[in-house]
Design a protein around this motif. Structure first.
Motif, PDB file in Angstrom:
ATOM      1  N   ASN A  79       0.845  -1.181   0.000  1.00  0.00           N
ATOM      2  CA  ASN A  79       0.000   0.000   0.000  1.00  0.00           C
ATOM      3  C   ASN A  79       0.891   1.246   0.000  1.00  0.00           C
ATOM      4  O   ASN A  79       1.268   1.762   1.044  1.00  0.00           O
ATOM      5  CB  ASN A  79      -0.912  -0.014   1.231  1.00  0.00           C
ATOM      6  CG  ASN A  79      -1.960   1.084   1.185  1.00  0.00           C
ATOM      7  OD1 ASN A  79      -1.723   2.156   0.642  1.00  0.00           O
ATOM      8  ND2 ASN A  79      -3.111   0.815   1.749  1.00  0.00           N
TER       9      ASN A  79
ATOM     10  N   HIS B 119      -4.611  -2.151   6.738  1.00  0.00           N
ATOM     11  CA  HIS B 119      -4.360  -2.435   5.312  1.00  0.00           C
ATOM     12  C   HIS B 119      -4.462  -3.936   5.057  1.00  0.00           C
ATOM     13  O   HIS B 119      -5.046  -4.371   4.056  1.00  0.00           O
ATOM     14  CB  HIS B 119      -2.989  -1.918   4.893  1.00  0.00           C
ATOM     15  CG  HIS B 119      -2.528  -2.469   3.584  1.00  0.00           C
ATOM     16  ND1 HIS B 119      -3.210  -2.228   2.420  1.00  0.00           N
ATOM     17  CD2 HIS B 119      -1.493  -3.276   3.260  1.00  0.00           C
ATOM     18  CE1 HIS B 119      -2.608  -2.859   1.430  1.00  0.00           C
ATOM     19  NE2 HIS B 119      -1.571  -3.508   1.914  1.00  0.00           N
ATOM     20  N   GLU B 122      -8.079  -4.881   5.056  1.00  0.00           N
ATOM     21  CA  GLU B 122      -8.747  -4.370   3.842  1.00  0.00           C
ATOM     22  C   GLU B 122      -8.417  -5.235   2.630  1.00  0.00           C
ATOM     23  O   GLU B 122      -9.213  -5.340   1.695  1.00  0.00           O
ATOM     24  CB  GLU B 122      -8.287  -2.930   3.553  1.00  0.00           C
ATOM     25  CG  GLU B 122      -8.916  -1.901   4.455  1.00  0.00           C
ATOM     26  CD  GLU B 122      -8.253  -0.526   4.329  1.00  0.00           C
ATOM     27  OE1 GLU B 122      -8.888   0.455   4.717  1.00  0.00           O
ATOM     28  OE2 GLU B 122      -7.086  -0.447   3.870  1.00  0.00           O
ATOM     29  N   SER B 123      -7.229  -5.846   2.657  1.00  0.00           N
ATOM     30  CA  SER B 123      -6.798  -6.648   1.502  1.00  0.00           C
ATOM     31  C   SER B 123      -7.230  -8.104   1.587  1.00  0.00           C
ATOM     32  O   SER B 123      -6.888  -8.894   0.709  1.00  0.00           O
ATOM     33  CB  SER B 123      -5.271  -6.643   1.387  1.00  0.00           C
ATOM     34  OG  SER B 123      -4.732  -5.455   1.791  1.00  0.00           O
ATOM     35  N   THR B 127     -13.043  -9.391   2.599  1.00  0.00           N
ATOM     36  CA  THR B 127     -13.448  -8.018   2.958  1.00  0.00           C
ATOM     37  C   THR B 127     -14.369  -7.362   1.914  1.00  0.00           C
ATOM     38  O   THR B 127     -15.390  -6.780   2.301  1.00  0.00           O
ATOM     39  CB  THR B 127     -12.203  -7.154   3.258  1.00  0.00           C
ATOM     40  OG1 THR B 127     -11.477  -7.800   4.306  1.00  0.00           O
ATOM     41  CG2 THR B 127     -12.572  -5.752   3.690  1.00  0.00           C
ATOM     42  N   GLN B 131     -18.151  -5.901   2.759  1.00  0.00           N
ATOM     43  CA  GLN B 131     -18.544  -4.516   2.477  1.00  0.00           C
ATOM     44  C   GLN B 131     -19.748  -4.461   1.529  1.00  0.00           C
ATOM     45  O   GLN B 131     -20.646  -3.644   1.690  1.00  0.00           O
ATOM     46  CB  GLN B 131     -17.359  -3.734   1.916  1.00  0.00           C
ATOM     47  CG  GLN B 131     -16.393  -3.367   3.039  1.00  0.00           C
ATOM     48  CD  GLN B 131     -15.002  -2.971   2.574  1.00  0.00           C
ATOM     49  OE1 GLN B 131     -14.622  -3.260   1.441  1.00  0.00           O
ATOM     50  NE2 GLN B 131     -14.246  -2.345   3.455  1.00  0.00           N
ATOM     51  N   LEU B 182     -11.994  -1.023  11.492  1.00  0.00           N
ATOM     52  CA  LEU B 182     -12.405  -1.254  10.106  1.00  0.00           C
ATOM     53  C   LEU B 182     -13.837  -1.784  10.020  1.00  0.00           C
ATOM     54  O   LEU B 182     -14.613  -1.344   9.172  1.00  0.00           O
ATOM     55  CB  LEU B 182     -11.437  -2.233   9.426  1.00  0.00           C
ATOM     56  CG  LEU B 182     -11.684  -2.470   7.949  1.00  0.00           C
ATOM     57  CD1 LEU B 182     -11.433  -1.211   7.126  1.00  0.00           C
ATOM     58  CD2 LEU B 182     -10.792  -3.598   7.419  1.00  0.00           C
TER      59      LEU B 182
END
Lengths: 361, 241
Positions: A79, B119, B122-123, B127, B131, B182
């Motif tokens: 990232n 991160h 999220e990856s 996920t 969402q 998150l």
């Protein structure tokens, strides 16, 4: 009968008529005749004002061995946005912008234990802690003063160990103006009270470094670096980005030109007097009047991406013109990507077994 | 009859195995479908407002067909609850980070590490599905974390895990903070690994290790149907609460 004079044998780029007149900005090329070849297997460190990050990024993208002394934690590696937010992978050392030579010297002296490290950390009203010597190194400061100091120590340690293996040190000179601490004689990158900290007129003093001070400090820096690694060479550049503001009492335009002229002169003088030092004219390519300011954004301060690309293409083209195309460096193959895809394959295989076992007919 | 949709990575296999081996009878008021996308195949999922679909001839389609009796599409309005299995704790990265920290080679702020965990989360392949379901349905969602490393790993490779043990508490707390940051929605419930399956706060009892995966790949993370049974018990306790 006419005799030859020293100008008759000069190349086209020595004459305004052939090098500049009638040319469009992008046609004015070959401004740099590099002193030495930059090879892809040489370990390169970049530091300096914000423009220096473009140099590091371009070198990395072209497969040069640009050194990252403090890589981002593995969790963040894929990232870029987050890495940059936390100032990983921006400069070789996680110091943030080093605008002045005095600040570079200060970081170097701290890393080598040549001067006392201040424990000056500022606590914000919302109880976040900021290192005033790199106030925006983390987007929201640190959770404690101890963390801020440990983080700085980590950077200094990485800096010291990296310098010993650095072949080429690229430094972008940014400003002559700075704020210093009257008592500790330390130099801040940004005036306390702007981004972080509280301004105290009894503590914080404006300083506009002159030619001699900058020349002397930079000579000391280069000599110190040379004592760490006798093979190290230096490439100086001057940032074409004008001052955001000046505390000199001058108009910001005249203050900018005063500042840049001094920095340009110091760089030129060191290039002329030292065999190990060269100067790359990124400043001229962006800001010299034949380029008509075309690479600046509307505010005439920020350099547009196409300007950065033009500068960096000039950098590599000039190297290739003098030394030929660089040889690829096999050690800079993207190991991270290779390892990642390798472990992904392994994971997929393991997972396949678990699924087959559970859902077999 | 309440309809449950289980979605997950290969770690869903332990739960599905337990379900098909008899747990379904214990929870007779519920009917369950299992959509398991092994490895990275869940990344292939295609989203439209009411569906999550495996592309034709994809690895995910193959996986979904195998786990969901030929289905390759999840029709979101058919389900009352969605249950996810497969939120990975990045143990490999944490082992390497622990080593750096233990040797004092590099320091990272807690904010930076927390952002790293965010991160990582999220990856995760599950996920985007979470969402999407949050956005297009009103159904409750339960998320179960991937099981912790088998205790056998610590016994077999004590040196490799010695640095980790120094920082395990610290990383667990950061992971938990990142998860809650998150997945901060009242419809989401995060459930922890069942206590009875843990050998220590950071390792799963060796009894639960999937011996096939371990024998073939030295894999310390995939688990047996008994483990799946314990997780199902915890999930259904939540559902019937």
């Amino acid at each position: 009968m006419k005799t030859d004079n020293p100008y008759t044998s000069l190349p086209d780029n020595a004459f305004w008529k052939t090098a500049v007149a009638g040319r469009k900005p992008r046609e004015i090329t070959g401004l740099w005749t590099p002193k030495f070849e930059i090879k892809k297997d040489q370990v390169i460190a970049t530091a300096g004002s914000c423009f220096a990050q473009h140099i590091g990024r371009a070198l990395k993208a072209r497969g040069y061995a640009w050194h990252d002394s403090e890589p981002a934690p593995l969790l963040m590696h894929f990232n870029q946005e987050k890495c940059h937010l936390f100032n990983y992978g921006v400069f070789t050392f996680r110091t943030g912008n080093i605008y002045t030579v005095a600040l570079l010297k200060q970081w170097l002296d701290w890393s080598l234990g040549k001067s006392v490290l201040p424990d000056e950390i500022w606590q914000s009203p919302d109880k976040r802690y900021y290192d005033l010597f790199r106030p925006n190194i983390e987007p929201n400061g640190f959770k404690s003063a101890e963390e801020a100091l440990k983080s700085r120590q980590s950077t200094l340690k990485a800096m010291k160990s990296s310098l010993a293996k650095t072949d080429l040190f690229i430094f972008t000179l940014g400003l002559t103006e700075a704020w210093v601490n009257r008592q500790a004689h330390s130099v801040y990158p940004i005036c306390p009270g702007t981004l972080a900290g509280e301004f105290d007129p009894t503590q914080h003093q404006f300083k506009n470094f002159n030619f001699l001070e900058i020349y002397t400090a930079l000579t000391e820096v280069l000599d110190t670096l040379k004592s760490i690694n006798p093979h190290m060479r230096f490439l100086l550049t001057v940032s074409p980005v004008p001052l955001t503001a000046t505390a000199s009492g001058e108009h910001v335009v005249t203050a900018t030109l005063h500042s840049k002229s001094i920095l340009r002169a110091v760089a030129g003088e060191l290039k002329a007097s030292r065999a190990d030092t060269d100067y790359f004219p990124s400043y001229e390519i962006i800001s010299a009047f034949p380029f008509k300011g075309v690479f600046y954004a509307e505010n005439m301060r920020n350099v547009q991406p196409q300007g950065v690309n033009f500068v960096m293409n000039s950098f590599f083209n000039c190297q290739a013109r003098v030394f030929g195309e660089p040889i690829a460096n096999p050690t800079t193959v993207n190991h991270q990507a290779t390892t990642h895809s390798g472990s992904q394959k392994m994971t997929d295989e393991v997972c396949e077994d678990a699924l087959l076992d559970a859902f077999k007919k | 009859m309440k309809q449950l949709c289980f979605i997950g990575t290969s770690h869903l296999a332990a739960l599905a195995h337990a379900w098909f081996q008899g747990e379904s009878a214990r929870y007779s008021k519920f009917q369950a479908s299992f959509f398991a996308g092994g490895g990275s195949s869940l990344y292939e999922a295609e989203f439209s407002p009411n569906t999550i679909k495996a592309p034709i001839a994809s690895k995910l389609a193959e996986n979904f067909q195998r786990s969901a009796q030929g289905e390759t599409t999840i029709n979101l309005d058919q389900y009352d609850y969605f249950i996810f299995q497969g939120l990975d704790y990045p143990i490999i990265e944490i082992l390497r980070l622990s080593l750096l920290l233990a040797k004092h080679e590099q320091f990272f702020s807690s904010d930076c590490l927390k952002n790293g965990f965010i991160h990582h989360l999220e990856s995760q392949p599950i996920t985007p599905c979470i969402q999407h379901i949050l956005h297009y349905t009103t159904a409750p969602i339960i998320i179960s974390t991937t099981p912790k490393t088998s205790y056998l790993a610590l016994q077999n490779q004590p040196l490799e895990y010695s640095s980790y043990l120094l920082y395990a508490d610290f990383f667990e707390l950061l992971f938990l903070t990142a998860k809650h940051e998150l997945f901060n929605d009242p419809r989401l419930t995060l459930i922890k690994q069942p206590e009875e399956t843990l050998a220590t706060p950071f390792f799963t009892k060796t009894d639960y290790l999937n011996k096939t995966c371990f024998a073939k790949h030295h894999d310390y993370w995939h688990k047996t149907p008994n483990y799946g049974q314990a997780v199902l018990k915890k999930i259904f306790a939540q559902l019937t609460d």
